[in-house]
Motif scaffolding. Structure first.
Motif, PDB file in Angstrom:
ATOM      1  N   ILE A  33       0.848  -1.192   0.000  1.00 14.62           N
ATOM      2  CA  ILE A  33       0.000   0.000   0.000  1.00 14.62           C
ATOM      3  C   ILE A  33       0.883   1.241   0.000  1.00 14.62           C
ATOM      4  CG2 ILE A  33      -1.780   1.287   1.241  1.00 14.62           C
ATOM      5  CD1 ILE A  33      -2.554  -1.418   2.565  1.00 14.62           C
ATOM      6  N   LYS A  34       0.613   2.157  -0.915  1.00 19.68           N
ATOM      7  CA  LYS A  34       1.271   3.461  -0.914  1.00 19.68           C
ATOM      8  C   LYS A  34       0.460   4.375   0.003  1.00 19.68           C
ATOM      9  CE  LYS A  34       2.820   7.286  -3.874  1.00 19.68           C
ATOM     10  NZ  LYS A  34       4.153   7.362  -3.232  1.00 19.68           N
ATOM     11  N   VAL A  69      -3.428   3.896  -1.136  1.00 17.25           N
ATOM     12  CA  VAL A  69      -3.885   3.218  -2.354  1.00 17.25           C
ATOM     13  C   VAL A  69      -3.099   1.926  -2.538  1.00 17.25           C
ATOM     14  CG1 VAL A  69      -4.053   3.402  -4.866  1.00 17.25           C
ATOM     15  CG2 VAL A  69      -4.539   5.398  -3.439  1.00 17.25           C
ATOM     16  N   VAL A  70      -3.797   0.864  -2.910  1.00 13.29           N
ATOM     17  CA  VAL A  70      -3.134  -0.410  -3.175  1.00 13.29           C
ATOM     18  C   VAL A  70      -2.207  -0.249  -4.375  1.00 13.29           C
ATOM     19  CG1 VAL A  70      -3.422  -2.826  -3.813  1.00 13.29           C
ATOM     20  CG2 VAL A  70      -5.036  -1.763  -2.215  1.00 13.29           C
ATOM     21  N   VAL A  82      -5.334  -3.326  -7.521  1.00 11.17           N
ATOM     22  CA  VAL A  82      -4.461  -2.158  -7.603  1.00 11.17           C
ATOM     23  C   VAL A  82      -5.319  -0.910  -7.849  1.00 11.17           C
ATOM     24  CG1 VAL A  82      -2.643  -1.048  -8.949  1.00 11.17           C
ATOM     25  CG2 VAL A  82      -2.488  -3.495  -8.411  1.00 11.17           C
ATOM     26  N   GLY A  83      -5.051   0.136  -7.081  1.00 11.76           N
ATOM     27  CA  GLY A  83      -5.799   1.385  -7.206  1.00 11.76           C
ATOM     28  C   GLY A  83      -6.890   1.567  -6.173  1.00 11.76           C
ATOM     29  N   HIS A 110     -11.821  -1.641   2.805  1.00 10.60           N
ATOM     30  CA  HIS A 110     -12.083  -0.675   1.749  1.00 10.60           C
ATOM     31  C   HIS A 110     -12.529   0.651   2.363  1.00 10.60           C
ATOM     32  CE1 HIS A 110     -11.750  -3.478  -1.655  1.00 10.60           C
ATOM     33  NE2 HIS A 110     -12.293  -4.371  -0.851  1.00 10.60           N
ATOM     34  N   MET A 111     -11.935   1.747   1.893  1.00 12.84           N
ATOM     35  CA  MET A 111     -12.257   3.069   2.427  1.00 12.84           C
ATOM     36  C   MET A 111     -13.320   3.771   1.603  1.00 12.84           C
ATOM     37  SD  MET A 111      -9.609   6.142   3.353  1.00 12.84           S
ATOM     38  CE  MET A 111      -9.552   6.901   1.733  1.00 12.84           C
TER      39      MET A 111
END
Length: 322
Positions: A33-34, A69-70, A82-83, A110-111
């Motif tokens: 995760i970034k 973000v993944v 991803v994303g 999940h956000m």
């Protein structure tokens, strides 16, 4: 990547900024995760001192909560792509005081798009702790009366919001006018200043039916008082304590009071899945809205740790901006 490194245990000064940390690698069962923001928890400050049970191997990067973000996923990871905008609580694999974190899907939710990343980082341990204690351990029921002893902090506010969403009458305490207003604004029916000499009478006057549940943020100061306030067969849930609590155990016996605690790291897989589902639903429905009290850039993690342990009156979540 840049991040915080702890090379020796000690005070806040051991949190050092490092611009050359290696991006953690993920395996087939993990996500990378970034991160955009991370939450600050008192437990992270205790771990940093080296006095907490099972301290991590040095050097390490602190932090359990974050939002971002993944970036990458392992081939065995389901339900994330991803994303995705996500939050992590109790991250296992690497710390969140950094640009990237690796963890397993069990600790990720999940956000969605309703919250900012800073608000997402404010969920983490506070909301998961509030839900686990109130709904899984204590099993609060609509119509009961709850006292949140320390309602203006991150876990306190999460508890107030959650309790109102399931139909409880909520009384809160705080140590400053700002904290009292914050707890009231987040749904508490009554809020009293626990620095007032007669605040316990104010609480009992506001709850003539008695108090069914107390959530306690500072047991070493308040637990014996809680035993005076709680009704027969009431439940007291301990969230935090900075020292040993001195109590009169006869009060427990004569009221048949249940006194319990909570540690999010002991949660089972089923409990994690329940908590994720409930909090994701809370985000979508709107009752879950973290209040961000203070924000610090990542390089000021030292100041953030000092604040979380030595503040004079807690008002919401402390966030590191990444």
């Amino acid at each position: 990547m840049k991040g915080i490194s702890v090379k020796k245990f000690g005070g806040p000064e051991v949190l050092t900024m490092d611009n050359n940390l290696k991006v953690p690698s993920h395996n087939d069962d993990q996500l990378l995760i970034k991160l955009a923001a991370a939450g600050i928890n008192p437990v992270e400050a205790l771990i940093r001192t080296g006095t907490f049970p099972n301290p991590p191997a040095l050097p390490y990067t602190p932090g359990f909560d974050g939002a971002g973000v993944v970036e990458k996923i392992g081939k065995n990871v389901k339900n994330f792509k991803v994303g995705d905008r996500v939050i992590t609580a109790a991250a296992q694999g690497s710390g969140t005081y950094a640009e990237y974190v690796v963890t397993t899907p069990l600790f990720v939710a999940h956000m969605g798009s309703k919250l900012t990343f800073e608000e997402g980082a404010g969920i983490g341990i506070p909301y998961y702790t509030a839900y686990k204690l109130l709904c899984i351990i204590i099993r609060a029921r609509a119509g009961e009366t709850l006292l949140v002893h320390g309602a203006s902090g991150s876990v306190g506010l999460a508890s107030v919001q959650l309790a109102k969403s399931i139909g409880l009458k909520v009384i809160g305490t705080a140590g400053t006018p700002e904290g009292m207003q914050l707890a009231k604004g987040n749904g508490a029916d009554f809020v009293f200043n626990h620095r007032d000499k007669d605040y316990m009478k104010q609480i009992t006057d506001a709850a003539p039916e008695g108090i069914d549940i107390i959530l306690e943020m500072l047991a070493n100061v308040n637990l014996d008082k809680d035993l005076d306030l709680i009704k027969t067969r009431g439940r007291i849930g301990i969230v935090g304590s900075k020292d040993q609590a001195k109590i009169d155990a006869i009060k427990i016996m004569f009221k048949e009071v249940v006194v319990t605690g909570v540690l999010i790291f002991l949660s089972t897989e089923a409990e994690w899945r329940e908590m994720h589902g409930a909090l994701e639903a809370g985000i979508k429905s709107g009752w879950l809205k973290p209040h961000i009290g203070l924000k610090y850039p990542l390089a000021q993690a030292t100041k953030a740790h000092d604040t979380v342990m030595n503040n004079a009156g807690t008002t919401g979540r402390i966030i590191l901006q990444i």
